[in-house]
Scaffold this motif. Structure first.
Motif, PDB file in Angstrom:
ATOM      1  N   MET A 208       0.843  -1.183   0.000  1.00 21.47           N
ATOM      2  CA  MET A 208       0.000   0.000   0.000  1.00 21.47           C
ATOM      3  C   MET A 208       0.888   1.245   0.000  1.00 21.47           C
ATOM      4  O   MET A 208       1.886   1.298   0.731  1.00 21.47           O
ATOM      5  CB  MET A 208      -0.895   0.024   1.239  1.00 21.47           C
ATOM      6  CG  MET A 208      -1.772  -1.198   1.431  1.00 21.47           C
ATOM      7  SD  MET A 208      -2.965  -1.467   0.095  1.00 21.47           S
ATOM      8  CE  MET A 208      -3.953   0.023   0.212  1.00 21.47           C
ATOM      9  N   VAL A 209       0.546   2.224  -0.816  1.00 18.33           N
ATOM     10  CA  VAL A 209       1.299   3.470  -0.889  1.00 18.33           C
ATOM     11  C   VAL A 209       0.329   4.640  -0.977  1.00 18.33           C
ATOM     12  O   VAL A 209      -0.875   4.456  -1.179  1.00 18.33           O
ATOM     13  CB  VAL A 209       2.257   3.498  -2.120  1.00 18.33           C
ATOM     14  CG1 VAL A 209       3.375   2.488  -1.953  1.00 18.33           C
ATOM     15  CG2 VAL A 209       1.488   3.260  -3.408  1.00 18.33           C
ATOM     16  N   THR A 210       0.879   5.835  -0.829  1.00 15.96           N
ATOM     17  CA  THR A 210       0.076   7.046  -0.991  1.00 15.96           C
ATOM     18  C   THR A 210      -0.102   7.343  -2.476  1.00 15.96           C
ATOM     19  O   THR A 210       0.868   7.327  -3.239  1.00 15.96           O
ATOM     20  CB  THR A 210       0.758   8.233  -0.305  1.00 15.96           C
ATOM     21  OG1 THR A 210       0.846   7.975   1.090  1.00 15.96           O
ATOM     22  CG2 THR A 210      -0.020   9.528  -0.528  1.00 15.96           C
ATOM     23  N   PRO A 211      -1.316   7.619  -2.943  1.00 19.63           N
ATOM     24  CA  PRO A 211      -1.513   7.955  -4.356  1.00 19.63           C
ATOM     25  C   PRO A 211      -0.718   9.195  -4.755  1.00 19.63           C
ATOM     26  O   PRO A 211      -0.429  10.069  -3.922  1.00 19.63           O
ATOM     27  CB  PRO A 211      -3.021   8.206  -4.455  1.00 19.63           C
ATOM     28  CG  PRO A 211      -3.604   7.491  -3.282  1.00 19.63           C
ATOM     29  CD  PRO A 211      -2.577   7.577  -2.190  1.00 19.63           C
ATOM     30  N   PHE A 269      -7.160   5.163  -2.310  1.00  8.98           N
ATOM     31  CA  PHE A 269      -5.983   4.405  -1.873  1.00  8.98           C
ATOM     32  C   PHE A 269      -5.190   4.004  -3.110  1.00  8.98           C
ATOM     33  O   PHE A 269      -5.643   4.185  -4.241  1.00  8.98           O
ATOM     34  CB  PHE A 269      -6.367   3.174  -1.042  1.00  8.98           C
ATOM     35  CG  PHE A 269      -7.222   2.179  -1.783  1.00  8.98           C
ATOM     36  CD1 PHE A 269      -6.640   1.121  -2.459  1.00  8.98           C
ATOM     37  CD2 PHE A 269      -8.603   2.299  -1.792  1.00  8.98           C
ATOM     38  CE1 PHE A 269      -7.429   0.200  -3.131  1.00  8.98           C
ATOM     39  CE2 PHE A 269      -9.389   1.382  -2.463  1.00  8.98           C
ATOM     40  CZ  PHE A 269      -8.810   0.328  -3.142  1.00  8.98           C
ATOM     41  N   ALA A 270      -3.987   3.486  -2.915  1.00 10.43           N
ATOM     42  CA  ALA A 270      -3.150   3.089  -4.045  1.00 10.43           C
ATOM     43  C   ALA A 270      -2.313   1.878  -3.665  1.00 10.43           C
ATOM     44  O   ALA A 270      -1.980   1.677  -2.496  1.00 10.43           O
ATOM     45  CB  ALA A 270      -2.233   4.241  -4.477  1.00 10.43           C
ATOM     46  N   VAL A 271      -1.976   1.090  -4.679  1.00  6.30           N
ATOM     47  CA  VAL A 271      -1.145  -0.105  -4.514  1.00  6.30           C
ATOM     48  C   VAL A 271       0.057   0.008  -5.449  1.00  6.30           C
ATOM     49  O   VAL A 271      -0.097   0.373  -6.619  1.00  6.30           O
ATOM     50  CB  VAL A 271      -1.943  -1.386  -4.833  1.00  6.30           C
ATOM     51  CG1 VAL A 271      -1.028  -2.611  -4.834  1.00  6.30           C
ATOM     52  CG2 VAL A 271      -3.075  -1.567  -3.841  1.00  6.30           C
ATOM     53  N   ARG A 286       2.350   1.779 -10.346  1.00  2.03           N
ATOM     54  CA  ARG A 286       1.501   2.295  -9.261  1.00  2.03           C
ATOM     55  C   ARG A 286       0.060   2.353  -9.764  1.00  2.03           C
ATOM     56  O   ARG A 286      -0.201   2.830 -10.870  1.00  2.03           O
ATOM     57  CB  ARG A 286       1.974   3.672  -8.816  1.00  2.03           C
ATOM     58  CG  ARG A 286       3.367   3.658  -8.196  1.00  2.03           C
ATOM     59  CD  ARG A 286       3.803   5.050  -7.801  1.00  2.03           C
ATOM     60  NE  ARG A 286       3.008   5.562  -6.709  1.00  2.03           N
ATOM     61  CZ  ARG A 286       3.474   5.761  -5.467  1.00  2.03           C
ATOM     62  NH1 ARG A 286       4.733   5.497  -5.196  1.00  2.03           N
ATOM     63  NH2 ARG A 286       2.695   6.230  -4.516  1.00  2.03           N
ATOM     64  N   ARG A 287      -0.868   1.837  -8.921  1.00  2.03           N
ATOM     65  CA  ARG A 287      -2.276   1.788  -9.293  1.00  2.03           C
ATOM     66  C   ARG A 287      -3.086   2.571  -8.240  1.00  2.03           C
ATOM     67  O   ARG A 287      -2.925   2.363  -7.047  1.00  2.03           O
ATOM     68  CB  ARG A 287      -2.752   0.341  -9.363  1.00  2.03           C
ATOM     69  CG  ARG A 287      -1.862  -0.528 -10.222  1.00  2.03           C
ATOM     70  CD  ARG A 287      -2.367  -1.954 -10.268  1.00  2.03           C
ATOM     71  NE  ARG A 287      -3.627  -2.043 -10.973  1.00  2.03           N
ATOM     72  CZ  ARG A 287      -4.425  -3.118 -10.950  1.00  2.03           C
ATOM     73  NH1 ARG A 287      -4.086  -4.155 -10.209  1.00  2.03           N
ATOM     74  NH2 ARG A 287      -5.553  -3.133 -11.630  1.00  2.03           N
TER      75      ARG A 287
END
Length: 789
Positions: A208-211, A269-271, A286-287
């Protein structure tokens, strides 16, 4: 109900009001980089955009997009290119269509593509490269970020160097299949297998990452990273983007998303999907996502029962390619049906029965037709189609005359194999899933299932030889010879890496250039992007002998007004350069007075640096002497001769030397002069240019002071003449009247003799006192004079 999401999907939903029909926001998207496979560096770039289906808004959506490729190490821009829309928009399929329509959820997918050719030799930085696509805007109803309607998207993909260790590096980015359209019911434990697949079999890791926000404010702008993050509202972050117990998370190995939500709202959210090969990260995608969490009415959850027709209680079936199987569920006229393949909604598959011809895991989602409630999920039915997954993969390459290729046939069932080339059965090969060949042609395999006897053909692999590698050596100078005390740069072409040989021995590096420092026979082996090699013809390099250059001395001349004269250098054929030089002649008049460096340059060959000899051509100034013709002094005086010289004299000679402290000084001291004398000064500069001058000195033995004079205008004795006063240039004469008042003062020297007047008025006859100072070392002379009218 299971959790369903979009690829790079941003659900744009305001809980308290329906989406406006005419609104169109960017919902999400992704970038994929697919190796076409024919030529290294040839790629298809795919941008997937998810949008709200607002009729007028969609009509204004651009049919193109602009992307940039940048180098990671310094963010340098490598390429800007445009993707084009590929076709009509496609709708996202919902499993619970009633609930979706009640909430006005309707989304479409637009796909953009471009084919680009990247030069592997240019994209060789070990840190890799990235592609970015920036667009806007998000929905104003998002609940976990600041200023959502002013926040954009950056779709981001990293890829590795295309040339590594002198070889082309083949890679495609992860691929993500179709997505379902769903909302999330609060309190339910939702899961969704969100992992992608890698065409090269690389390992994928999820986090999980920040968009990412858009770096600039324009639509589809191109700018280098780094790109800004979105701004989370307090209490939110990459690992708490959707509040829950547990909150939203992703399985790092499978990519499965899971959450049990505890809060209503629309959440971003982003993955990040990282790509690893042999334990080394080679890329990432990045999605960006958004999910809508709603409160689902507590209705009874439907419980569908599914089976394979005529095979009750059997959950799997194998069929031959071309055959079909029928899947059926319990019939209930109050239910909506939505069949899925491998977890993805099948468009149009909304009946209780489904005829299938494709391998995969089939399941059914049912929901109430007239009520927005939770859905029911069936068990999974597995269908295996013999040959459905029969694919060929190829490793290796056929060069012009060498090389081999290995072909691999994949199948998930127990089969035998027969291999074909150009329609002919290749006899004598074992019935295994691979073969090796060194011959071009069109290859495929026929698979026969051992139990059912089904036959299926794999896809066809066209194997061809690449063109011969033509290695060529050229010299940077255009000549195959080495200049004296130099080296010759040899340049190779025809490949992407090179191996140099000198007289049959390997030298140098893999660079396309080599500095040859000795005479020899040179050969280069060029390797192309496929690893194929070609050897150049030998190039014989010779060594030029050193040139010994001499330049005859140049005589100095006095002044520029002399004839031009020849310059002489050896060996002949060189070039004279310098002020006043014309061809091989030096003109003092053109050069002018001064010390002029003149060079004589001879080249061993036209492309070589010259060997240079230098001389100084001296055009000397003719000396000059500024010296009075004559002077007077008094007997016994000592003084210095002070001529003014020009022309840089260095030799001085006085004649005669009588009374001089030195006859070879520029400014000699005349000591205790006793009688009249004439001196001649002869000077020369370093070139021998000469000048002479003469001065005559009159020596007075004493000073005669008359005691009377008659300024009556008769032309005789009208002024008080002091005979010999010339010998005393420092003399001061002062005259007083009877009352001691000064009526005349000469200052230094007696250049204006006393004429018996004061301020233009004649003085009366009478006796006047005077004082006379001749030189400081002698006493003052006092006396009186008679002025007679």
């Amino acid at each position: 109900m299971r959790l369903f999401t979009f690829q790079l999907f941003a659900w744009l939903w305001v809980l308290t009001s329906p989406i406006t029909a005419l609104a169109t926001h960017q919902v999400g998207g992704q970038i994929e980089m697919v190796a076409i496979g024919d030529v290294p560096g040839h790629y298809r770039i795919i941008v997937t955009n998810y949008l709200e289906d607002g009729t007028q808004g969609i009509s204004r959506q651009s049919s193109t997009g602009t992307l940039g490729i940048f180098r990671i190490s310094d963010n340098a821009r490598m390429l800007t290119f445009t993707v084009q829309q590929t076709g009509l928009k496609a709708a996202v399929t919902y499993s619970n269509t009633y609930c979706a329509s009640q909430r006005n959820l309707k989304f479409v997918v637009w796909t953009y593509q471009a084919t680009i050719q990247l030069a592997p030799g240019t994209y060789n930085d070990t840190q890799g490269y990235y592609i970015s696509y920036q667009t806007r805007n998000r929905n104003a109803g998002i609940n976990n970020i600041s200023n959502p309607d002013q926040t954009g998207f950056t779709f981001y993909l990293e890829f590795p160097a295309l040339l590594q260790n002198g070889q082309a590096f083949a890679n495609s980015s992860p691929h993500f299949g179709a997505i379902n359209g769903e909302y999330v019911c609060i309190g339910d434990n939702f899961k969704f297998p969100f992992g992608g697949t890698d065409p090269d079999g690389d390992e994928l890791k999820y986090s999980m990452v920040t968009p990412l926000n858009q770096k600039t404010t324009g639509q589809n702008t191109v700018s280098a990273g780094p790109y800004p993050d979105i701004t989370w509202l307090p209490g939110y972050g990459p690992n708490n983007a959707i509040p829950g117990n547990p909150s939203l998370s992703v399985d790092p190995q499978t990519g499965e998303l899971s959450v049990t939500t505890t809060q209503l709202g629309l959440f971003v959210f982003a993955v990040k999907v990282e790509e690893y090969r042999n334990g080394i990260k080679i890329g990432e995608v990045r999605r960006d996502f958004q999910l809508l969490v709603v409160d689902c009415p507590p209705q009874t959850t439907p419980d569908p029962a599914v089976q394979i027709l005529n095979l009750p209680n059997i959950m799997s079936k194998t069929i031959c390619q071309g055959d079909s199987a029928i899947l059926k569920a319990a019939v209930d006229t109050t239910w909506n049906y939505q069949w899925r393949l491998d977890g993805i909604n099948i468009s149009g598959a909304t009946n209780p029965t489904l005829t299938v011809r494709q391998s995969g895991e089939y399941s059914l989602v049912v929901s109430q037709k007239a009520t927005c409630s939770k859905v029911g999920n069936s068990e999974v039915l597995t269908i295996t189609v013999i040959g459905n997954d029969a694919k060929l993969s190829v490793a290796g390459h056929l060069c012009a005359t060498t090389g081999s290729v290995s072909l691999y046939a994949t199948s998930n069932v127990n089969v035998t194999y027969q291999w074909y080339r150009d329609g002919q059965l290749l006899s004598g090969l074992p019935s295994i899933d691979s073969m090796q060949t060194s011959q071009p042609g069109k290859y495929w395999a026929v698979l026969r299932e051992r139990t059912l006897g089904c036959k299926a053909n794999t896809d066809t692999a066209a194997i061809s030889r690449s063109a011969a590698v033509t290695a060529v050596i050229t010299s940077a100078s255009g000549f195959n010879r080495i200049c004296p005390s130099d080296s010759l740069q040899l340049n190779a072409s025809g490949g992407i890496s090179y191996s140099w040989q000198m007289n049959g021995t390997k030298v140098g590096t893999t660079s396309s250039s080599y500095l040859a420092s000795q005479a020899a026979s040179y050969v280069v082996v060029a390797t192309d992007i496929f690893g194929c090699e070609g050897t150049s013809s030998p190039v014989s390099v010779t060594q030029l002998a050193a040139v010994v250059v001499t330049f005859d001395s140049i005589p100095g001349v006095c002044g520029p007004n002399v004839p031009a004269y020849p310059l002489i250098g050896s060996p002949p054929g060189g070039t004279f350069v310098g002020a006043g030089v014309t061809d091989s002649t030096f003109s003092p008049k053109l050069a002018g007075v001064g010390n002029h460096p003149i060079t004589y340059t001879v080249k061993a060959a036209p492309e070589c640096a010259g060997t240079v000899a230098t001389r100084i051509a001296v055009v000397a100034p003719i000396p000059t002497i500024q010296l009075a013709n004559s002077m007077t002094t008094y007997k016994g005086n000592t003084f210095t001769m002070n001529p003014v010289y020009s022309g840089n004299p260095v030799q001085y000679q006085w004649a005669s030397a009588t009374f001089l402290d030195s006859a070879g000084k520029a400014n000699p001291l005349v000591m205790d002069i006793q009688n009249d004398i004439t001196y001649t000064i002869d000077v020369k500069n370093s070139t021998g240019c000469e000048a002479k001058d003469t001065i005559s000195i009159t020596v007075y033995e004493r000073l005669f002071v008359p005691d009377a004079f008659s300024p009556n205008g008769d032309g005789v004795n009208d002024t008080w003449e002091l005979f010999g006063i010339e010998a005393f240039p420092e003399a001061i004469v002062t005259i007083f009247n009877r009352w001691g008042e000064v009526i005349y003062s000469s200052g230094k020297g007696y250049s204006n003799p006393f004429d018996g007047t004061l301020n233009g008025t004649s003085l009366p006859s009478g006796v006047y006192a005077f004082t006379l100072y001749t030189v400081p070392q002698k006493p003052v002379i006092r006396g009186s004079l008679m002025l007679v009218r």
